[in-house]
Design a protein around this motif. Structure first.
Motif, PDB file in Angstrom:
ATOM      1  N   ALA A  32     -55.160 -45.918 -23.664  1.00  0.00           N
ATOM      2  CA  ALA A  32     -54.777 -46.902 -22.655  1.00  0.00           C
ATOM      3  C   ALA A  32     -55.553 -48.181 -22.929  1.00  0.00           C
ATOM      4  CB  ALA A  32     -55.081 -46.376 -21.258  1.00  0.00           C
ATOM      5  N   ARG A  33     -54.840 -49.270 -23.203  1.00  0.00           N
ATOM      6  CA  ARG A  33     -55.481 -50.525 -23.591  1.00  0.00           C
ATOM      7  C   ARG A  33     -56.070 -51.292 -22.408  1.00  0.00           C
ATOM      8  NH1 ARG A  33     -56.569 -50.005 -28.873  1.00  0.00           N
ATOM      9  NH2 ARG A  33     -54.818 -48.972 -29.905  1.00  0.00           N
ATOM     10  N   LEU A  34     -55.416 -51.225 -21.237  1.00  0.00           N
ATOM     11  CA  LEU A  34     -55.863 -52.004 -20.086  1.00  0.00           C
ATOM     12  C   LEU A  34     -56.173 -51.151 -18.862  1.00  0.00           C
ATOM     13  CD1 LEU A  34     -53.360 -55.021 -20.281  1.00  0.00           C
ATOM     14  CD2 LEU A  34     -55.744 -54.954 -21.060  1.00  0.00           C
ATOM     15  N   GLY A  35     -55.361 -50.145 -18.631  1.00  0.00           N
ATOM     16  CA  GLY A  35     -55.500 -49.328 -17.427  1.00  0.00           C
ATOM     17  C   GLY A  35     -56.129 -47.983 -17.684  1.00  0.00           C
ATOM     18  N   ASP A  36     -55.726 -47.008 -16.874  1.00  0.00           N
ATOM     19  CA  ASP A  36     -56.323 -45.674 -16.900  1.00  0.00           C
ATOM     20  C   ASP A  36     -55.482 -44.689 -17.690  1.00  0.00           C
ATOM     21  OD1 ASP A  36     -58.194 -46.723 -15.129  1.00  0.00           O
ATOM     22  OD2 ASP A  36     -57.136 -45.960 -13.356  1.00  0.00           O
ATOM     23  N   ILE A  37     -56.129 -43.611 -18.078  1.00  0.00           N
ATOM     24  CA  ILE A  37     -55.439 -42.405 -18.526  1.00  0.00           C
ATOM     25  C   ILE A  37     -55.599 -41.369 -17.424  1.00  0.00           C
ATOM     26  CG2 ILE A  37     -55.432 -40.479 -20.142  1.00  0.00           C
ATOM     27  CD1 ILE A  37     -56.229 -42.355 -22.330  1.00  0.00           C
ATOM     28  N   THR A  38     -54.465 -40.842 -16.960  1.00  0.00           N
ATOM     29  CA  THR A  38     -54.496 -39.904 -15.844  1.00  0.00           C
ATOM     30  C   THR A  38     -53.754 -38.629 -16.206  1.00  0.00           C
ATOM     31  OG1 THR A  38     -54.475 -41.745 -14.266  1.00  0.00           O
ATOM     32  CG2 THR A  38     -53.947 -39.570 -13.410  1.00  0.00           C
ATOM     33  N   LEU A  39     -54.402 -37.498 -15.980  1.00  0.00           N
ATOM     34  CA  LEU A  39     -53.741 -36.199 -16.078  1.00  0.00           C
ATOM     35  C   LEU A  39     -53.533 -35.677 -14.669  1.00  0.00           C
ATOM     36  CD1 LEU A  39     -55.616 -34.376 -19.017  1.00  0.00           C
ATOM     37  CD2 LEU A  39     -53.734 -36.026 -19.123  1.00  0.00           C
ATOM     38  N   GLY A  40     -52.268 -35.491 -14.285  1.00  0.00           N
ATOM     39  CA  GLY A  40     -51.956 -35.002 -12.953  1.00  0.00           C
ATOM     40  C   GLY A  40     -52.153 -33.509 -12.828  1.00  0.00           C
ATOM     41  N   ASP A  41     -51.907 -32.993 -11.627  1.00  0.00           N
ATOM     42  CA  ASP A  41     -52.120 -31.567 -11.369  1.00  0.00           C
ATOM     43  C   ASP A  41     -51.189 -30.665 -12.184  1.00  0.00           C
ATOM     44  OD1 ASP A  41     -54.260 -31.651  -9.572  1.00  0.00           O
ATOM     45  OD2 ASP A  41     -52.940 -32.095  -7.889  1.00  0.00           O
ATOM     46  N   ASN A  42     -50.064 -31.199 -12.652  1.00  0.00           N
ATOM     47  CA  ASN A  42     -49.132 -30.403 -13.444  1.00  0.00           C
ATOM     48  C   ASN A  42     -49.311 -30.610 -14.945  1.00  0.00           C
ATOM     49  OD1 ASN A  42     -47.706 -29.207 -11.236  1.00  0.00           O
ATOM     50  ND2 ASN A  42     -46.672 -31.171 -10.915  1.00  0.00           N
ATOM     51  N   ALA A  43     -50.332 -31.356 -15.334  1.00  0.00           N
ATOM     52  CA  ALA A  43     -50.545 -31.633 -16.755  1.00  0.00           C
ATOM     53  C   ALA A  43     -51.197 -30.444 -17.447  1.00  0.00           C
ATOM     54  CB  ALA A  43     -51.409 -32.880 -16.925  1.00  0.00           C
ATOM     55  N   ARG A  44     -50.598 -30.038 -18.559  1.00  0.00           N
ATOM     56  CA  ARG A  44     -51.202 -29.007 -19.398  1.00  0.00           C
ATOM     57  C   ARG A  44     -51.059 -29.457 -20.844  1.00  0.00           C
ATOM     58  NH1 ARG A  44     -52.709 -23.583 -19.134  1.00  0.00           N
ATOM     59  NH2 ARG A  44     -52.651 -22.528 -21.153  1.00  0.00           N
ATOM     60  N   LEU A  45     -52.167 -29.857 -21.437  1.00  0.00           N
ATOM     61  CA  LEU A  45     -52.185 -30.267 -22.837  1.00  0.00           C
ATOM     62  C   LEU A  45     -52.717 -29.088 -23.638  1.00  0.00           C
ATOM     63  CD1 LEU A  45     -53.620 -33.910 -22.578  1.00  0.00           C
ATOM     64  CD2 LEU A  45     -51.328 -33.038 -22.050  1.00  0.00           C
ATOM     65  N   ALA A  67     -49.998 -41.957 -18.004  1.00  0.00           N
ATOM     66  CA  ALA A  67     -50.050 -40.937 -16.955  1.00  0.00           C
ATOM     67  C   ALA A  67     -49.240 -39.737 -17.422  1.00  0.00           C
ATOM     68  CB  ALA A  67     -49.489 -41.479 -15.642  1.00  0.00           C
ATOM     69  N   LEU A  68     -49.905 -38.592 -17.553  1.00  0.00           N
ATOM     70  CA  LEU A  68     -49.253 -37.371 -18.021  1.00  0.00           C
ATOM     71  C   LEU A  68     -49.321 -36.319 -16.927  1.00  0.00           C
ATOM     72  CD1 LEU A  68     -50.772 -37.224 -21.634  1.00  0.00           C
ATOM     73  CD2 LEU A  68     -48.599 -38.241 -20.916  1.00  0.00           C
ATOM     74  N   ASN A  69     -48.166 -35.715 -16.635  1.00  0.00           N
ATOM     75  CA  ASN A  69     -48.128 -34.733 -15.560  1.00  0.00           C
ATOM     76  C   ASN A  69     -47.118 -33.636 -15.874  1.00  0.00           C
ATOM     77  OD1 ASN A  69     -49.074 -33.757 -13.051  1.00  0.00           O
ATOM     78  ND2 ASN A  69     -47.322 -34.632 -11.979  1.00  0.00           N
TER      79      ASN A  69
END
Length: 207
Positions: free
Chosen positions: A89-102, A73-75
């Motif tokens: 992510a091996r088992l769960g999700d990858i999540t980009l939050g509203d504050n995530a900027r890659l 989870a990146l935010n």
């Protein structure tokens, strides 16, 4: 937690058997820095407030950040000019939050007394068994850079993989480049693709 931000320098590999939780307004890296973080738990990086502009002066180009965990989870802001960001992510999700900027967009820089334009970098998000979810406020930027109205560099690529889950892409994806210069590319490989409300800027889509 880092109140002013995190500067990734040189080469670093971190392995853990538990959850990794961090809070920082920005993550940047020196030139060609390579950082790998692996854990059998989850990785969560949140935004802790305003970034320190002084720290950004130490940022370079061509660096790499690789994250591998059960879920990611990146935010926050991760700025690796012309570099590469990958998350698995091996088992769960990858999540980009509203504050995530890659941001791996290219930059102009001086090299041997000449100004050059570096190409945009690459972003890869892979959920092996879960979903890839980007919130509407999130941004992924692989744009090229420009020396003038006619001279510049190509953009990079965004690769989204959720072969056993959904790709729910609602954030902004940018891959801008000057006219007649190669724009960004996005590839999505998912069991299903839903809620694709992403704003694609300069991006060539493909599967």
């Amino acid at each position: 937690n880092a109140a002013n931000g995190v500067l990734l320098d040189d080469s670093l590999t971190l392995s853990s058997s538990g959850n990794i939780t961090a809070s920082s307004p920005q993550i940047i890296a020196s030139t060609a820095a390579t950082t790998t973080i692996n854990t059998t738990g989850d990785i969560s990086i949140e935004n802790s407030g305003a970034a320190n502009a002084f720290l950004s002066l130490f940022g370079g180009s061509g660096s790499m950040l690789s994250l591998d965990a059960n879920a990611v989870a990146l935010n926050t802001n991760i700025h690796l000019s012309g570099g590469a960001i990958s998350a698995t992510a091996r088992l769960g999700d990858i999540t980009l939050g509203d504050n995530a900027r890659l941001d791996v967009a290219g930059i102009t820089q001086n090299f041997d007394r000449e100004k050059v334009a570096s190409a945009g970098g690459d972003i890869a998000l892979s959920a092996v068994a879960g979903d890839v979810i980007t919130s509407s406020g999130s941004v992924m930027d692989v744009s090229g850079s420009a020396l003038s109205d006619t001279q510049g560099s190509r953009a990079g690529s965004i690769d989204i993989s959720a072969v056993q889950g959904d790709a729910l892409l609602q954030g902004v994806m940018r891959g801008d480049a000057l006219a007649d210069i190669e724009g960004g590319e996005i590839a999505v490989d998912a069991k299903s693709v839903g809620a694709v409300d992403a704003l694609l800027t300069g991006i060539n889509t493909g599967a």
